[in-house]
Design a protein around this motif. Structure first.
Motif, PDB file in Angstrom:
ATOM      1  N   LYS A  19       3.200  -3.793 -18.272  1.00  0.00           N
ATOM      2  CA  LYS A  19       3.699  -3.794 -16.903  1.00  0.00           C
ATOM      3  C   LYS A  19       3.054  -2.642 -16.136  1.00  0.00           C
ATOM      4  CE  LYS A  19       8.181  -5.537 -18.323  1.00  0.00           C
ATOM      5  NZ  LYS A  19       9.613  -5.266 -18.401  1.00  0.00           N
ATOM      6  N   PRO A  20       2.855  -2.803 -14.825  1.00  0.00           N
ATOM      7  CA  PRO A  20       2.286  -1.695 -14.052  1.00  0.00           C
ATOM      8  C   PRO A  20       3.272  -0.545 -13.945  1.00  0.00           C
ATOM      9  CG  PRO A  20       2.872  -3.513 -12.612  1.00  0.00           C
ATOM     10  CD  PRO A  20       3.081  -3.990 -14.019  1.00  0.00           C
ATOM     11  N   THR A  21       2.752   0.660 -13.781  1.00  0.00           N
ATOM     12  CA  THR A  21       3.605   1.834 -13.652  1.00  0.00           C
ATOM     13  C   THR A  21       4.130   1.912 -12.218  1.00  0.00           C
ATOM     14  OG1 THR A  21       1.688   3.187 -13.119  1.00  0.00           O
ATOM     15  CG2 THR A  21       2.375   3.116 -15.420  1.00  0.00           C
ATOM     16  N   PRO A  22       5.376   2.312 -12.036  1.00  0.00           N
ATOM     17  CA  PRO A  22       5.917   2.423 -10.673  1.00  0.00           C
ATOM     18  C   PRO A  22       5.278   3.594  -9.923  1.00  0.00           C
ATOM     19  CG  PRO A  22       7.504   3.217 -12.277  1.00  0.00           C
ATOM     20  CD  PRO A  22       6.361   2.631 -13.052  1.00  0.00           C
ATOM     21  N   ARG A  23       5.229   3.489  -8.613  1.00  0.00           N
ATOM     22  CA  ARG A  23       4.605   4.535  -7.804  1.00  0.00           C
ATOM     23  C   ARG A  23       5.488   5.765  -7.695  1.00  0.00           C
ATOM     24  NH1 ARG A  23       0.867   2.211  -3.174  1.00  0.00           N
ATOM     25  NH2 ARG A  23       0.122   0.372  -4.246  1.00  0.00           N
TER      26      ARG A  23
END
Length: 103
Positions: free
Chosen positions: A33-37
């Motif tokens: 999953k992409p990392t949150p900003r």
């Protein structure tokens, strides 16, 4: 993901004798999953892996190789490439005018 092994890579190259196939290598950190900003920083990565994708016309294969197994995989990949590149044709290069005049 389909696990890519030596036999499947050999089959992929033999199917592509008259066509072409591509193999891509990419550094993979193990995250799906992409990392949150915003928010907490991501956990540090202790060991990177290598994501390998192979594609021929309609067949796609991919696998993840750990750092300690990459040399073994590259040796097997090199053997497959050497055995499957026997049908390459040598490209004839046209001579330039300067070589024709001097030689």
């Amino acid at each position: 993901m389909v696990l890519l092994n030596n036999e499947e890579l050999t089959l992929l190259t033999s199917r592509a004798r008259n066509g072409s196939f591509t193999v891509t290598f990419k550094r993979y950190d193990g995250r799906d999953k992409p990392t949150p900003r915003e928010g907490k920083p991501p956990l540090p990565i202790s060991e990177y892996r290598c994501l390998i994708r192979a594609q021929s016309k309609s067949k796609k294969l991919s696998t993840v190789v750990n750092q300690n197994e990459i040399l073994k995989f590259m040796e097997a990949y090199g053997k497959v490439m050497k055995t499957s590149m026997d049908g390459l044709k040598k490209v004839k290069k046209p001579k330039t005018k300067s070589k024709v005049a001097h030689g």
